[in-house]
Design an enzyme around this catalytic site. Structure first.
Site, mmCIF file in Angstrom:
data_model
loop_
_atom_site.group_PDB
_atom_site.id
_atom_site.type_symbol
_atom_site.label_atom_id
_atom_site.label_comp_id
_atom_site.label_asym_id
_atom_site.label_seq_id
_atom_site.Cartn_x
_atom_site.Cartn_y
_atom_site.Cartn_z
ATOM 1 N N TRP A 102 -0.321 3.214 -0.648
ATOM 2 C CA TRP A 102 -1.154 3.709 0.855
ATOM 3 C C TRP A 102 -0.988 5.291 1.125
ATOM 4 C CZ3 TRP A 102 -3.612 -0.153 1.057
ATOM 5 C CH2 TRP A 102 -3.588 -1.552 1.370
ATOM 6 N N ASP A 171 0.056 6.663 9.166
ATOM 7 C CA ASP A 171 -0.024 5.617 9.490
ATOM 8 C C ASP A 171 1.053 4.777 9.574
ATOM 9 O OD1 ASP A 171 -0.789 3.192 8.161
ATOM 10 O OD2 ASP A 171 -1.810 3.767 6.120
ATOM 11 N N LYS A 195 -0.576 -6.961 11.421
ATOM 12 C CA LYS A 195 0.959 -6.805 11.507
ATOM 13 C C LYS A 195 1.243 -6.806 12.902
ATOM 14 C CE LYS A 195 -0.188 -4.080 7.290
ATOM 15 N NZ LYS A 195 -0.277 -4.349 6.657
HETATM 16 C C1 PLP Z 1 1.371 1.162 5.647
HETATM 17 C C2 PLP Z 1 -0.128 0.279 5.233
HETATM 18 N N1 PLP Z 1 -1.570 2.098 5.022
HETATM 19 C C3 PLP Z 1 -2.467 1.237 5.443
HETATM 20 C C4 PLP Z 1 -2.877 0.000 4.988
HETATM 21 C C5 PLP Z 1 -4.549 -0.787 5.200
HETATM 22 O O1 PLP Z 1 -4.714 -0.878 6.112
HETATM 23 P P1 PLP Z 1 -6.461 -1.777 6.055
HETATM 24 O O2 PLP Z 1 -6.042 -3.685 5.321
HETATM 25 O O3 PLP Z 1 -6.506 -2.106 7.706
HETATM 26 O O4 PLP Z 1 -7.329 -1.200 5.607
HETATM 27 C C6 PLP Z 1 -1.994 -1.224 4.839
HETATM 28 C C7 PLP Z 1 -2.329 -3.115 5.063
HETATM 29 O O5 PLP Z 1 -1.646 -3.345 4.299
HETATM 30 C C8 PLP Z 1 -1.084 -1.084 4.939
HETATM 31 O O6 PLP Z 1 0.201 -1.797 4.947
#
Ligand code: PLP
Length: 361
Positions: A102, A171, A195
């Site tokens: 991520w 994030d 989540k």
């Molecule tokens: C830490 C983290 N950041 C970003 C994301 C991506 O999120 P989204 O699917 O809402 O764009 C996730 C998805 O699991 C994640 O776990």
């Protein structure tokens, strides 16, 4: 009806009582004669839901007055682009700590936009099995911001202490609301809801107001500017009304549990059940994360062979456990123990893991 033991990584378990309330109100929300999904987003009834959700989040996380709470769309992934679009002008550097896929995706968007980036630290060489120590970080006071991923959903690692820097952006998609937070240490926090906050569809942004004064580049589209949403109470365009309604209900539920402080204690007890069985297995179960970086939200572990992993997952499925496969980039298994996963589900998994070991070693 028996509910599954849901260990999905996201979208993931929601509190049962929240689902029941939503069901009860589905056809007739507060005597309006319609579902909350059918209300105008400009109606008084919806605005109450929306504003109450903001207020509850501020109350639960003790968010100071100089922060705005925004409800956006596009998931955490759109934040990866909005951050450089709004905060990186020519010659400014966005600094990123790489602790997993991520964070790699976050820095990639800044690069696509042609903005300057730096890597404060990376644990990629170690298969992202730990969070760097604060002394490892290469931070400059000149950085426009330092970006971290507070919990690494795929690897099961989590920051335990946060860097001291003027503009820290995190994030927190997979650990927001799981424990008390020193909000003043952050300039901005963002999280996809799916989540710990509710269903997918809404992204929560907690942003320090002085950041809104930083003019984004003139080419930044209106809907991708944070000040657009802050100036319009996140009602610039039609928001994801049902997701915000569910978020409101989940926040009430967190408050009813005794708030974030009480939730954090339960989360620690839940994670301990599973880490104990890993630690006491004499190497039958091996955690992916180094001990000091272990996540209380995503517990990742390997079994001695691919064959045993398959057997474990298949027997777990038959016993009612869902979502235990590890992410394809790490393999093995992963149990996501977010806020709404009951203690009893973790206890049942602990017992299942112990019995599986006894039967298969
Ligand atoms: C830490 C983290 N950041 C970003 C994301 C991506 O999120 P989204 O699917 O809402 O764009 C996730 C998805 O699991 C994640 O776990």
């Amino acid at each position: 009806m028996k509910r599954a033991y849901n260990f999905n990584a996201g979208p993931s378990a929601l509190p049962e009582v929240v689902l029941q309330q939503a069901q009860e109100e589905l056809l007739n929300f507060q005597e309006t004669g319609m579902s909350v999904m059918e209300l105008s987003h400009r109606s008084g009834e919806f605005e109450n839901v929306h504003n109450e959700a903001q207020d509850l989040l501020k109350e639960l996380l003790h968010i100071p007055e100089n922060y705005d709470v925004l409800f956006l769309q596009g998931g955490a992934s759109l934040q990866f682009s909005m951050i450089p679009m709004n905060f990186l002008n020519d010659n400014q550097t966005g600094n990123y700590v790489l602790t997993g896929v991520w964070s790699e995706k976050a820095i990639k968007e800044a690069k696509i936009l042609g903005r300057k980036t730096a890597v404060a630290a990376s644990t990629k060489e170690e298969h992202y099995n730990r969070i760097p120590t604060l002394s490892e970080l290469l931070i400059s006071q000149e950085d426009a911001y330092l970006h971290i991923t507070s919990n690494n959903t795929i690897y099961g690692t989590q920051w335990k202490e946060y860097p001291e820097t003027p503009v820290l952006i995190a994030d927190m998609s997979s650990d927001i609301l799981s424990k008390p937070l020193p909000i003043e240490r952050f300039a901005m926090i963002y999280a996809g809801a799916q989540k710990n906050l509710g269903p997918s569809g809404v992204t929560v942004v907690i942003i320090r107001k002085d950041l809104l004064e930083k003019a984004p580049t003139s080419s930044t589209p209106t809907v991708l500017r944070y000040d657009t949403h802050a100036n319009n109470n996140s009602l610039y365009n039609t928001p994801p009304t049902f997701s915000i309604y569910m978020l409101n209900k989940v926040l009430h539920w967190v408050k009813d549990q005794g708030g974030v402080e009480a939730i954090a204690q339960t989360n620690q007890r839940k994670a301990k059940l599973l880490y104990d069985v890993i630690d006491q297995s004499n190497g039958f179960y091996r955690g992916h994360s180094q001990e000091a970086s272990r996540s209380l939200m995503n517990i990742t572990f390997q079994l001695p062979s691919e064959e045993l992993t398959k057997k474990f997952l298949s027997e777990a499925k038959n016993a009612g456990f869902v979502g235990l496969s590890g992410h394809r980039s790490v393999g093995g298994c992963r149990a996501s123990t977010y806020n709404a996963v009951p203690y009893e589900a973790c206890l049942a998994l602990q017992q299942f893991m112990s019995t599986f070991q006894q039967d298969n070693q």
